[in-house]
Design a protein around this motif. Structure first.
Motif, short mmCIF file in Angstrom:
data_model
loop_
_atom_site.label_atom_id
_atom_site.label_comp_id
_atom_site.label_asym_id
_atom_site.label_seq_id
_atom_site.Cartn_x
_atom_site.Cartn_y
_atom_site.Cartn_z
N PHE A 154 -80.15 6.71 -14.95
CA PHE A 154 -81.62 5.69 -13.93
C PHE A 154 -80.26 5.62 -13.19
O PHE A 154 -79.07 5.50 -12.30
N GLU A 155 -80.90 5.14 -12.13
CA GLU A 155 -80.62 5.05 -10.76
C GLU A 155 -79.87 3.57 -10.68
O GLU A 155 -80.36 2.51 -11.20
N ASN A 156 -78.12 3.85 -10.20
CA ASN A 156 -77.64 2.73 -10.38
C ASN A 156 -76.58 2.04 -9.22
O ASN A 156 -76.37 3.47 -8.41
N SER A 157 -76.26 1.31 -8.90
CA SER A 157 -75.34 1.09 -7.30
C SER A 157 -74.46 0.86 -8.18
O SER A 157 -73.47 1.33 -8.63
N ALA A 158 -73.42 1.09 -5.78
CA ALA A 158 -72.19 1.08 -6.76
C ALA A 158 -71.36 -1.13 -6.97
O ALA A 158 -70.40 -0.40 -7.52
N VAL A 159 -72.27 -1.50 -6.52
CA VAL A 159 -71.87 -2.58 -7.56
C VAL A 159 -71.52 -3.01 -8.79
O VAL A 159 -71.11 -3.87 -9.30
N PHE A 160 -72.93 -2.28 -9.85
CA PHE A 160 -73.24 -1.81 -10.74
C PHE A 160 -71.69 -1.11 -11.16
O PHE A 160 -70.95 -1.63 -12.24
#
Length: 392
Positions: free
Chosen positions: A73-79
């Motif tokens: 899924f769309e995931n962030s660098a923070v994640f």
């Protein structure tokens, strides 16, 4: 599965994550607590890697979060940073394995490979079917890899012949492929190659007697007339700048792992302080112990704020070398302080594995040095501040 920020995430940075990211992180945390934490000290003591964790890590998506071709899924660098934190909070060696597999090996192919190479290799690495390693550091070349690389690659028709040696290569005793960085004898530029470890002339020998990250299987690699086809040369790796573009992405995640390692030691110290009785009360009731714990939490909180911001900058395309360098230098230095204070809280028991702190204390030393020493990262930031390079 519900997600709650860790008690050690004092300002609740985890609440910044999107709901699907929180759910995925909660599943990973639960698995790490029940399946990895109970075996970490045993495998650390034996200096062995628990191969049985590879498939579950892949099933949880931990080997595929970073790259577009495989993300669930769309995931962030923070994640992605929080994934490293959760891994290192339980065991820094497991975080390092994932960092090599997902960041360095997969990252090299994602950043520097052709579309055909990405299509072939990234799904295999994400599923755990193929294990990767990253071969840059050499016996006589570490911080000066941009200039001092001694491994060579010579073009002969449709093939390349590679000769040289590598050292401290994580995963390399059991990897299926290793990304080898070598200097082209014709133009003296650094190029990258996907080298199957079954190739004749390639040998990997485990480095023994380590006192840090003992679960990680580091190896010395010898390359003697190793022949690889042009199709396995990373098509977009044409100089060390391209190598550095991979390291830029992974260096910030090492900073996240440093925060996770500090948290692991801190949480073990808090638990010990609540159980150990001295002078008729638990030591957590003593002022000096509370002082050590508060200073530790301050280090963790400051470092976590820094790495969250650096990852937000990466998501926005704003992160530069000096940003990730400062995060790595600062977070690993604060980690080193924190694990030492955690060991102090535990007194003599802080040097045995039974209470976990000893493992975090030892493993912190490797994170402090790998993917850029504090000194080298300091000079990267210093160059930005002053406009003058001071590397030599």
């Amino acid at each position: 599965m519900s997600f709650e920020p860790l008690a050690s995430d004092f300002y609740a940075y985890g609440s910044l994550l999107a709901d699907p990211e929180k759910e995925a992180l909660a599943k990973l945390r639960a698995w790490l607590e029940t399946e990895v934490k109970p075996l970490a000290n045993e495998y650390w003591d034996r200096a062995e890697f628990p191969m049985q964790i590879v498939k579950p890590l892949a099933d949880l998506g931990a080997l595929s979060y970073a790259w577009d071709e495989t993300k669930p899924f769309e995931n962030s660098a923070v994640f992605r940073g929080f994934v490293q934190l959760e891994l290192a909070r339980v065991d820094a060696s497991v975080a390092t394995f994932v960092g090599v597999q997902n960041g360095l090996a997969t990252g090299s192919i994602s950043v520097c490979g052709s579309k055909e190479q990405r299509d072939e290799w990234i799904p295999r690495l994400a599923s755990g079917e193929t294990i990767g390693a990253f071969g840059l550091t050499e016996p006589l070349s570490g911080s000066d890899s941009s200039q001092g690389l001694r491994t060579t690659a010579k073009r002969e028709g449709d093939n390349w012949v590679i000769n040289g040696s590598k050292r401290w290569i994580g995963n390399a005793t059991f990897s299926d492929i290793t990304i080898i960085w070598a200097k082209d004898v014709e133009d003296s530029q650094v190029k990258g190659f996907i080298v199957p470890t079954s190739t004749p002339g390639y040998t990997a020998t485990k480095i023994e007697r380590k006192t840090s990250l003992r679960i990680v299987q580091n190896a010395d690699i010898a390359l003697e007339n190793v022949v690889v086809p042009e199709t396995l040369r990373l098509q977009n790796a044409n100089s060390f700048r391209d190598t550095a573009s991979v390291l830029r992405l992974t260096r910030a995640e090492v900073a996240w792992a440093a925060v996770g390692t500090a948290i692991g030691a801190y949480e073990a110290a808090v638990a010990y302080a609540g159980e150990r009785v001295q002078f008729g009360t638990t030591i957590g009731s003593h002022q000096l112990i509370q002082d050590l714990l508060v200073k530790s939490l301050g280090n963790i909180t400051a470092s976590l704020g820094m790495v969250v911001r650096v990852s937000e900058m990466l998501d926005r395309g704003e992160q530069r070398d000096e940003h990730s360098a400062l995060a790595k230098a600062y977070a690993t230095a604060r980690m080193r302080e924190t694990v030492a204070w955690a060991r102090e809280v535990c007194g003599g028991n802080g040097i045995v594995l039974d209470y976990d702190v000893a493992r975090f204390f030892a493993d912190a030393e490797a994170l402090y040095s790998y993917e850029g020493t504090r000194e080298m990262n300091t000079l990267i930031v210093g160059r930005k501040i002053t406009g003058r390079a001071a590397f030599v």
